[in-house]
Design a protein around this motif. Structure first.
Motif, short mmCIF file in Angstrom:
data_model
loop_
_atom_site.label_atom_id
_atom_site.label_comp_id
_atom_site.label_asym_id
_atom_site.label_seq_id
_atom_site.Cartn_x
_atom_site.Cartn_y
_atom_site.Cartn_z
N LEU A 66 7.58 -10.12 -5.28
CA LEU A 66 7.82 -10.71 -3.96
C LEU A 66 8.46 -9.68 -3.04
CD1 LEU A 66 7.74 -13.15 -2.11
CD2 LEU A 66 9.92 -13.88 -3.08
N ASP A 67 9.43 -8.93 -3.53
CA ASP A 67 10.08 -7.89 -2.73
C ASP A 67 9.07 -6.83 -2.28
OD1 ASP A 67 12.53 -9.17 -3.03
OD2 ASP A 67 13.25 -7.79 -4.59
N ILE A 68 8.15 -6.47 -3.16
CA ILE A 68 7.11 -5.50 -2.83
C ILE A 68 6.22 -6.05 -1.72
CG2 ILE A 68 5.01 -4.39 -3.73
CD1 ILE A 68 6.60 -4.23 -6.46
N CYS A 69 5.83 -7.31 -1.83
CA CYS A 69 4.98 -7.94 -0.81
C CYS A 69 5.69 -8.01 0.54
CB CYS A 69 4.55 -9.34 -1.25
SG CYS A 69 3.34 -9.33 -2.58
N VAL A 70 6.98 -8.34 0.52
CA VAL A 70 7.76 -8.42 1.77
C VAL A 70 7.85 -7.02 2.40
CG1 VAL A 70 10.06 -8.85 2.72
CG2 VAL A 70 9.02 -10.51 1.16
N ALA A 71 8.14 -6.01 1.59
CA ALA A 71 8.24 -4.65 2.10
C ALA A 71 6.90 -4.18 2.69
CB ALA A 71 8.69 -3.70 0.99
N LEU A 72 5.81 -4.51 2.02
CA LEU A 72 4.48 -4.18 2.51
C LEU A 72 4.25 -4.82 3.87
CD1 LEU A 72 1.72 -2.86 1.72
CD2 LEU A 72 1.11 -5.04 0.71
N GLY A 73 4.56 -6.11 3.99
CA GLY A 73 4.38 -6.82 5.25
C GLY A 73 5.28 -6.28 6.36
N ASN A 74 6.51 -5.92 6.02
CA ASN A 74 7.43 -5.38 7.02
C ASN A 74 6.92 -4.05 7.58
OD1 ASN A 74 9.23 -7.53 6.87
ND2 ASN A 74 10.56 -6.51 5.40
N THR A 75 6.39 -3.21 6.71
CA THR A 75 5.87 -1.92 7.18
C THR A 75 4.62 -2.13 8.03
OG1 THR A 75 6.80 -0.77 5.27
CG2 THR A 75 5.06 0.37 6.49
N ILE A 76 3.76 -3.03 7.63
CA ILE A 76 2.57 -3.32 8.45
C ILE A 76 3.01 -3.80 9.83
CG2 ILE A 76 0.58 -4.87 8.72
CD1 ILE A 76 0.27 -4.69 5.62
N ASN A 77 4.01 -4.64 9.90
CA ASN A 77 4.51 -5.12 11.19
C ASN A 77 5.03 -3.95 12.04
OD1 ASN A 77 5.30 -7.26 13.06
ND2 ASN A 77 7.38 -6.62 12.55
N LYS A 78 5.79 -3.03 11.44
CA LYS A 78 6.29 -1.86 12.18
C LYS A 78 5.14 -1.02 12.71
CE LYS A 78 10.56 -1.50 9.52
NZ LYS A 78 11.28 -0.76 8.46
N LEU A 79 4.10 -0.86 11.91
CA LEU A 79 2.94 -0.09 12.35
C LEU A 79 2.21 -0.79 13.48
CD1 LEU A 79 1.73 1.06 8.83
CD2 LEU A 79 2.84 2.48 10.57
N HIS A 80 2.09 -2.11 13.40
CA HIS A 80 1.47 -2.87 14.48
C HIS A 80 2.25 -2.71 15.78
CE1 HIS A 80 -1.05 -5.86 11.85
NE2 HIS A 80 -1.52 -4.62 11.82
N LEU A 81 3.56 -2.67 15.70
CA LEU A 81 4.38 -2.49 16.91
C LEU A 81 4.13 -1.12 17.56
CD1 LEU A 81 7.73 -4.13 15.75
CD2 LEU A 81 6.07 -5.04 17.39
N LEU A 82 3.66 -0.16 16.78
CA LEU A 82 3.29 1.15 17.31
C LEU A 82 1.86 1.17 17.85
CD1 LEU A 82 4.83 3.45 14.52
CD2 LEU A 82 5.67 3.16 16.87
N GLY A 83 1.16 0.03 17.76
CA GLY A 83 -0.22 -0.06 18.23
C GLY A 83 -1.26 0.37 17.22
#
Length: 195
Positions: A108-125
């Protein structure tokens, strides 16, 4: 920063992987070279890699460190080597998880970390486009993003990685009319599949 090599220097390196767009060579104990095949549009790749190098990408993204030129021509880039790190496809196998004592909470922690990084990348466009378990590595319970030169950008026309064909585009990247829709929404769908 730029690294210049000759053909002989490149040929002396150990090729540790080959994909549809490139070959990966071990350069030093802690770095790799990703060298594009001659069929790839080198100018478009160089432009994309320079843009990625200029962005404040999260630390768990294996980003280009230096452009690589072979015999004076742009050929690829140098990046950090994450040694001993399986891709998430391997981690998803029950035997791997058992042998490496990965608990459900760890997953679960791995999945959350994966999602958090994807969100950060999306914020960069950024639009990842190719969210598959093979494009993420796990080392010491930290997820690393690899193969980033296939990423696109939300407001740029060329989102389709060079080596994609109708057979290799993930099914979630097509809309109901069959049009290719690399988008941040498609990324979220791809993330859900991996998670």
């Amino acid at each position: 920063m730029t690294l210049y090599l000759g053909d002989n220097e490149l040929e002396s390196l150990n090729c540790i992987g080959k994909g549809a767009e490139s070959k990966v060579y071990k350069y030093t104990e802690d770095s790799l070279l990703k060298i594009f095949l001659s069929s790839i549009d080198a100018d478009a790749k160089r432009e994309k890699i320079e843009l990625l190098m200029s962005l404040p990408l999260p630390d768990n993204v294996v980003k280009p460190d230096e452009l690589v030129y072979v015999n004076g021509k742009f050929a690829g880039y140098k990046m950090k080597y994450i040694s001993g790190a399986p891709n998430l496809h391997e981690v998803q196998k029950p035997l791997y998880r058992k042998n490496h004592n990965l608990s459900e909470k760890d997953l679960l922690d791995i999945c959350v970390a994966l999602g958090n990084t994807i969100n950060k990348l999306h914020l960069l466009g950024i639009v990842l486009g190719d969210i598959r378990s093979y494009n993420f590595l796990l080392k010491d319970k930290e997820v690393y993003f690899i193969d980033i030169d296939s990423w696109g950008f939300k407001h740029r026309a060329n989102l389709l990685p060079d080596a994609y064909t109708a057979d290799t585009i993930p099914p979630y990247c097509f809309d109901k009319n069959g049009k290719i829709t690399f988008s941040q929404n498609a990324d979220i769908y791809g993330y859900a599949i991996v998670a």
